[in-house]
Write an enzyme that holds these catalytic residues in place. Structure first.
Site, PDB file in Angstrom:
ATOM      1  CG  ASP A   1     -49.361  62.109 -10.727  1.00 60.55           C
ATOM      2  OD1 ASP A   1     -50.491  62.378 -10.297  1.00 60.55           O
ATOM      3  OD2 ASP A   1     -48.313  62.619 -10.298  1.00 60.55           O
TER       4      ASP A   1
ATOM      5  CG  HIS B   1     -55.334  55.521  -4.847  1.00 58.18           C
ATOM      6  ND1 HIS B   1     -54.446  56.248  -5.603  1.00 58.18           N
ATOM      7  CD2 HIS B   1     -55.886  56.402  -3.970  1.00 58.18           C
ATOM      8  CE1 HIS B   1     -54.451  57.514  -5.208  1.00 58.18           C
ATOM      9  NE2 HIS B   1     -55.328  57.623  -4.224  1.00 58.18           N
TER      10      HIS B   1
ATOM     11  CG  LEU C   1     -38.440  43.749 -12.073  1.00 59.07           C
ATOM     12  CD1 LEU C   1     -37.734  44.702 -13.042  1.00 59.07           C
ATOM     13  CD2 LEU C   1     -39.940  43.834 -12.314  1.00 59.07           C
TER      14      LEU C   1
HETATM   15  C1  FPP Z   1     -50.803  59.686  -7.486  1.00 59.04           C
HETATM   16  O1  FPP Z   1     -51.976  59.869  -8.258  1.00 59.04           O
HETATM   17  C2  FPP Z   1     -50.819  58.339  -6.950  1.00 59.04           C
HETATM   18  C3  FPP Z   1     -50.621  58.045  -5.634  1.00 59.04           C
HETATM   19  C4  FPP Z   1     -50.388  59.049  -4.601  1.00 59.04           C
HETATM   20  C5  FPP Z   1     -50.705  56.653  -5.175  1.00 59.04           C
HETATM   21  C6  FPP Z   1     -49.996  55.640  -6.010  1.00 59.04           C
HETATM   22  C7  FPP Z   1     -50.472  54.320  -5.599  1.00 59.04           C
HETATM   23  C8  FPP Z   1     -50.849  53.350  -6.424  1.00 59.04           C
HETATM   24  C9  FPP Z   1     -50.708  53.390  -7.898  1.00 59.04           C
HETATM   25  C10 FPP Z   1     -51.434  52.163  -5.817  1.00 59.04           C
HETATM   26  C11 FPP Z   1     -50.719  50.945  -6.187  1.00 59.04           C
HETATM   27  C12 FPP Z   1     -49.434  50.791  -5.520  1.00 59.04           C
HETATM   28  C13 FPP Z   1     -49.120  49.752  -4.756  1.00 59.04           C
HETATM   29  C14 FPP Z   1     -47.760  49.613  -4.230  1.00 59.04           C
HETATM   30  C15 FPP Z   1     -50.122  48.738  -4.413  1.00 59.04           C
HETATM   31  P1  FPP Z   1     -53.054  60.924  -7.758  1.00 59.04           P
HETATM   32  O2  FPP Z   1     -53.944  60.267  -6.755  1.00 59.04           O
HETATM   33  O3  FPP Z   1     -52.364  62.146  -7.275  1.00 59.04           O
HETATM   34  O4  FPP Z   1     -53.875  61.203  -9.058  1.00 59.04           O
HETATM   35  P2  FPP Z   1     -54.452  62.625  -9.507  1.00 59.04           P
HETATM   36  O5  FPP Z   1     -53.238  63.491  -9.792  1.00 59.04           O
HETATM   37  O6  FPP Z   1     -55.227  62.287 -10.745  1.00 59.04           O
HETATM   38  O7  FPP Z   1     -55.300  63.124  -8.392  1.00 59.04           O
END
Ligand code: FPP
Length: 219
Positions: free
Chosen positions: A2, A19, A113
């Site tokens: 997150d 992201h 892993l």
């Molecule tokens: C939540 O943070 C994150 C996600 C919904 C996406 C997670 C994806 C990645 C970390 C990209 C990398 C992964 C791969 C497999 C390449 P948020 O966007 O809700 O953050 P916020 O709460 O600050 O808005």
């Protein structure tokens, strides 16, 4: 994982940049986890509820997953990482499914892993599906996957958000304040230190010696 959105927002960047930074963070945490001899690392990359996000953000994430799956396979092979995905595949864009299957096939032998990407994942849905297909509790557990020892949630959130609900029954929970793109090897070290300092009782008692109790009962 997150906090990507907040990380981008604080820098005046589009959420997709957050992201992308999150994907870089994942790469370094995979390496750090392997160095710590962690057996399985499951990362919540896209929840089944994330389909509710703006279409442009969903599209950016899907392209990022494509990029990751294409670029990371060689890296996984080099590092001895087995890559696989959990979650539904039938709603993912058509270009992703063959890439997932190819990554799974090519990295099958990785024994350092096991990296599991949760994509279009919902624990509740996984539980319902496993229950429908399994006759015994053992088969049910097997259909879901290994129990979780440590569950880390970043960016100050304090929720499980439909992630590995069955498998995390006795997981130790660690909440980190760092946003995911800032979560580095030192943050993982701290989370593991917390984990090691916890006393895991699995519902039992520590310091209770059954043999001693039995012998006093005989006396
Ligand atoms: C939540 O943070 C994150 C996600 C919904 C996406 C997670 C994806 C990645 C970390 C990209 C990398 C992964 C791969 C497999 C390449 P948020 O966007 O809700 O953050 P916020 O709460 O600050 O808005």
């Amino acid at each position: 994982m997150d906090g990507n959105g907040r990380w981008a927002q604080r820098r005046g960047l589009p959420r997709a940049e957050g992201h992308r930074a999150g994907a870089r963070s994942l790469r370094s945490i995979v390496e750090a986890a392997a160095a710590h001899r962690i057996g399985t690392l499951t990362v919540y990359a896209f929840s089944s509820d994330n389909w509710r996000r703006p279409r442009a953000e969903v599209a950016a994430l899907m392209l990022l997953f494509r990029h990751y799956l294409t670029e990371e396979v060689e890296e996984c092979l080099r590092k001895g990482v087995r890559l696989s995905a959990i979650g539904r595949r039938d709603r993912l864009p058509g270009f992703l499914t063959p890439l997932i299957e190819e990554a799974e096939r090519r990295t099958r032998g990785g024994d350092r892993l096991h990296l599991r990407l949760a994509l279009d994942y919902s624990a509740r849905e996984a539980i319902v599906r496993a229950a429908a297909g399994a006759r015994t509790r053992e088969a049910f557990s097997q259909a879901l996957g290994p129990d979780v020892d440590l569950l880390i949630r970043t960016a100050g959130e304090r929720r499980l958000s439909d992630f590995l609900l069955w498998e995390a029954a006795y997981a130790e929970l660690v909440f980190a304040d760092e946003l995911w793109p800032d979560f580095d090897a030192a943050c993982l070290d701290r989370a593991l230190q917390q984990f090691r300092s916890r006393e895991r009782r699995f519902g039992g008692l520590t310091g209770y010696d059954e043999a001693w109790d039995a012998s006093t009962a005989i006396a």
